[in-house]
Design a protein around this motif. Structure first.
Motif, PDB file in Angstrom:
ATOM      1  N   UNK A 121       0.657   3.990   7.969  1.00 36.83           N
ATOM      2  CA  UNK A 121      -0.223   5.087   8.419  1.00 36.83           C
ATOM      3  C   UNK A 121       0.605   6.190   9.068  1.00 36.83           C
ATOM      4  N   UNK A 122       1.609   5.796   9.867  1.00 34.33           N
ATOM      5  CA  UNK A 122       2.482   6.797  10.507  1.00 34.33           C
ATOM      6  C   UNK A 122       3.311   7.530   9.459  1.00 34.33           C
ATOM      7  N   UNK A 123       3.773   6.780   8.428  1.00 34.20           N
ATOM      8  CA  UNK A 123       4.545   7.417   7.355  1.00 34.20           C
ATOM      9  C   UNK A 123       3.687   8.414   6.581  1.00 34.20           C
ATOM     10  N   UNK A 124       2.403   8.073   6.375  1.00 30.67           N
ATOM     11  CA  UNK A 124       1.483   9.001   5.711  1.00 30.67           C
ATOM     12  C   UNK A 124       1.320  10.282   6.528  1.00 30.67           C
ATOM     13  N   UNK A 125       1.165  10.139   7.868  1.00 28.13           N
ATOM     14  CA  UNK A 125       1.051  11.314   8.728  1.00 28.13           C
ATOM     15  C   UNK A 125       2.330  12.140   8.719  1.00 28.13           C
ATOM     16  N   UNK A 126       3.476  11.475   8.594  1.00 26.41           N
ATOM     17  CA  UNK A 126       4.764  12.181   8.568  1.00 26.41           C
ATOM     18  C   UNK A 126       4.864  13.108   7.358  1.00 26.41           C
ATOM     19  N   UNK A 127       4.519  12.612   6.177  1.00 23.74           N
ATOM     20  CA  UNK A 127       4.616  13.463   4.981  1.00 23.74           C
ATOM     21  C   UNK A 127       3.542  14.551   4.983  1.00 23.74           C
ATOM     22  N   UNK A 128       2.397  14.274   5.626  1.00 21.21           N
ATOM     23  CA  UNK A 128       1.367  15.320   5.760  1.00 21.21           C
ATOM     24  C   UNK A 128       1.876  16.473   6.626  1.00 21.21           C
TER      25      UNK A 128
ATOM     26  N   UNK B 298       6.381  17.137  -9.990  1.00 21.72           N
ATOM     27  CA  UNK B 298       4.945  17.181  -9.656  1.00 21.72           C
ATOM     28  C   UNK B 298       4.688  17.896  -8.336  1.00 21.72           C
ATOM     29  N   UNK B 299       5.713  17.977  -7.474  1.00 26.06           N
ATOM     30  CA  UNK B 299       5.537  18.573  -6.153  1.00 26.06           C
ATOM     31  C   UNK B 299       4.785  17.653  -5.205  1.00 26.06           C
ATOM     32  N   UNK B 300       5.228  16.380  -5.137  1.00 26.58           N
ATOM     33  CA  UNK B 300       4.524  15.401  -4.304  1.00 26.58           C
ATOM     34  C   UNK B 300       5.525  14.535  -3.565  1.00 26.58           C
ATOM     35  N   UNK B 301       5.058  13.959  -2.445  1.00 26.13           N
ATOM     36  CA  UNK B 301       5.816  12.986  -1.645  1.00 26.13           C
ATOM     37  C   UNK B 301       5.015  11.686  -1.597  1.00 26.13           C
ATOM     38  N   UNK B 302       5.716  10.559  -1.764  1.00 29.45           N
ATOM     39  CA  UNK B 302       5.052   9.247  -1.793  1.00 29.45           C
ATOM     40  C   UNK B 302       5.753   8.317  -0.830  1.00 29.45           C
ATOM     41  N   UNK B 303       4.957   7.569  -0.047  1.00 25.24           N
ATOM     42  CA  UNK B 303       5.481   6.527   0.852  1.00 25.24           C
ATOM     43  C   UNK B 303       4.744   5.226   0.537  1.00 25.24           C
TER      44      UNK B 303
ATOM     45  N   UNK C 100      11.243  -0.138   7.363  1.00 27.96           N
ATOM     46  CA  UNK C 100      11.220  -0.818   6.054  1.00 27.96           C
ATOM     47  C   UNK C 100      10.143  -0.226   5.139  1.00 27.96           C
ATOM     48  N   UNK C 101      10.108   1.118   5.069  1.00 31.75           N
ATOM     49  CA  UNK C 101       9.140   1.819   4.207  1.00 31.75           C
ATOM     50  C   UNK C 101       9.918   2.683   3.222  1.00 31.75           C
ATOM     51  N   UNK C 102       9.504   2.643   1.968  1.00 35.06           N
ATOM     52  CA  UNK C 102      10.159   3.404   0.911  1.00 35.06           C
ATOM     53  C   UNK C 102       9.527   4.797   0.820  1.00 35.06           C
ATOM     54  N   UNK C 103      10.351   5.818   0.560  1.00 33.18           N
ATOM     55  CA  UNK C 103       9.876   7.200   0.432  1.00 33.18           C
ATOM     56  C   UNK C 103      10.518   7.834  -0.786  1.00 33.18           C
ATOM     57  N   UNK C 104       9.703   8.498  -1.601  1.00 35.41           N
ATOM     58  CA  UNK C 104      10.201   9.155  -2.822  1.00 35.41           C
ATOM     59  C   UNK C 104       9.697  10.589  -2.858  1.00 35.41           C
ATOM     60  N   UNK C 105      10.572  11.488  -3.341  1.00 30.44           N
ATOM     61  CA  UNK C 105      10.250  12.913  -3.459  1.00 30.44           C
ATOM     62  C   UNK C 105      10.268  13.297  -4.933  1.00 30.44           C
TER      63      UNK C 105
ATOM     64  N   UNK D 146       0.860  -1.193   0.000  1.00 28.35           N
ATOM     65  CA  UNK D 146       0.000   0.000   0.000  1.00 28.35           C
ATOM     66  C   UNK D 146       0.893   1.239   0.000  1.00 28.35           C
ATOM     67  N   UNK D 147       0.365   2.327  -0.562  1.00 30.79           N
ATOM     68  CA  UNK D 147       1.151   3.566  -0.660  1.00 30.79           C
ATOM     69  C   UNK D 147       0.230   4.774  -0.541  1.00 30.79           C
ATOM     70  N   UNK D 148       0.833   5.903  -0.108  1.00 29.75           N
ATOM     71  CA  UNK D 148       0.124   7.172   0.044  1.00 29.75           C
ATOM     72  C   UNK D 148       0.981   8.283  -0.547  1.00 29.75           C
TER      73      UNK D 148
END
Length: 383
Positions: free
Chosen positions: A116-123, A98-103, A89-94, A60-62
């Motif tokens: 879910x925590x990684x999603x809150x982090x990028x928010x 596009x001006x977006x962050x993806x986990x 063990x979660x992947x993160x891309x900047x 899953x990704x956000x």
């Protein structure tokens, strides 16, 4: 006889079973009450790879967008973000185009709630929260809440004033709120980002929403201070605190309860209102309808002259008011009490004589000679 003994044995067994059931129920009741209170210093065990050795079934990704002014900061701190998420063990891309962050999760991800925590982090990073504070969301006892305040107030000027009221002079109100709730609060644009324990986030949301509804945050801060002191007392923990909390009344309400213009409802009638009289009807009633045009004009001119005469008299009266002297108040004469003064004429005569006799630089006159001469003059006058 044998049947009676068997019945007695069954009764005894049933009584024993009833007794054990009652004791179990009592024990269960005690256990339930104990479960309601969390012992002090207790912490939940951290979720490790041993708890979930097989990993997740599906990935899953956000993704979230970030504003242009955050691009430089995110580009600088992104290696630290990847390092922090790499422990889970979660992947993160900047994506700067596009001006977006993806986990997203990987095959090695063992914690299902880590995404879910990684999603809150990028928010939080997108909402101008610094990385040092946003990384705390990866802890088990931390949560975040992003409160949208842009649509709560319609007027822009009023919205800016209330948002500034939440921050306070030099950020003092926000700092007091952070100390009382043990949360990190960030006011940015049309959102308020809060990071901390669950109980603190509830209080922060309540204070923010009340501030946007024109309730000053100092009132809520005062109640939080009282609650903090009451929670220290172990006797008051299970009691209601309503008697200790202050009740603030709204003072900006208008004192006038009744409206200025009262509309009195008329009684309902099924009949329509009477038809108003036309100009012709009015002329027929007064007799003007039968007059000639010249007579009507003359009558109108006479009415105009009468009105002009009245206006002239009023103006003349107003002009004459300036020449009318104001009424003076009658002068009150104060009656003085008569003072009887007795004048000693002889003493005044003696003073005048002494003044005449005194001359500057003259030798003193012989008193006996003066008396003798005075007596001789009197005798001559008598003779």
């Amino acid at each position: 006889m044998a049947s009676s003994t068997e019945a007695d044995g069954v009764r005894a067994n049933s009584a024993q079973t009833h007794g054990t059931n009652k004791s179990k129920r009592k024990a269960n009741k005690v256990d339930e009450s104990d479960l309601l209170t969390v012992p002090e210093g207790w912490k939940e065990k951290p979720f490790t790879a041993e708890d979930n050795p097989r990993g997740l079934l599906e990935g899953s990704s956000f993704a979230t967008l970030f504003p242009k002014y955050r691009e430089a900061y995110l580009k600088e701190c992104w290696p630290l973000v990847q390092k922090a998420l790499g422990d889970c063990e979660i992947k993160a891309t900047l994506d700067l185009i596009e001006g977006s962050m993806t986990v997203g999760t990987s095959r090695k991800t063992f914690d299902p709630y880590a995404i879910i925590r990684a999603r809150d982090l990028i928010k939080l990073l997108a909402r101008s929260v610094p990385f040092e504070q946003a990384v705390r969301i990866l802890q088990d006892d931390m949560a975040c809440d992003i409160i949208k305040i842009g649509s709560l107030v319609r007027n822009r000027e009023r919205f800016v004033k209330r948002r500034q009221r939440l921050i306070g002079p030099k950020g003092s109100t926000l700092k007091a709120l952070e100390l009382l709730t043990s949360c990190y609060v960030m006011v940015q644009g049309n959102t308020v980002s809060a990071l901390g324990p669950y109980n603190g986030l509830k209080e922060v949301r309540k204070v923010v929403l009340d501030t946007m509804k024109n309730v000053h945050p100092i009132y809520n801060i005062k109640t939080l201070m009282i609650k903090r002191e009451l929670s220290k007392d172990p006797e008051l923990r299970m009691q209601s605190w309503e008697r200790f909390l202050p009740n603030f009344k709204h003072k900006n309400l208008s004192k006038r309860k009744e409206p200025k213009k009262k509309t009195v409802k008329r009684e309902y009638t099924p009949f329509p209102p009477p038809q108003p009289e036309s100009q012709m009807d009015k002329e027929l009633a007064t007799g003007e309808f039968f007059l000639r045009e010249s007579q009507k004009r003359r009558k109108k001119l006479e009415e105009i002259k009468v009105k002009q005469a009245e206006a002239l008299t009023k103006k003349q009266e107003e002009r004459n008011k300036a020449f009318i002297p104001p009424k003076e108040k009658p002068a009150v004469k104060t009656k003085r009490a008569p003072t009887e003064t007795k004048i000693d004429i002889e003493a005044i005569k003696d003073k005048v004589k002494k003044a005449k006799n005194k001359k500057l630089g003259a030798p003193p006159v012989n008193r006996a000679a003066e008396t003798a001469s005075a007596s001789v003059k009197k005798k001559t006058k008598r003779s």
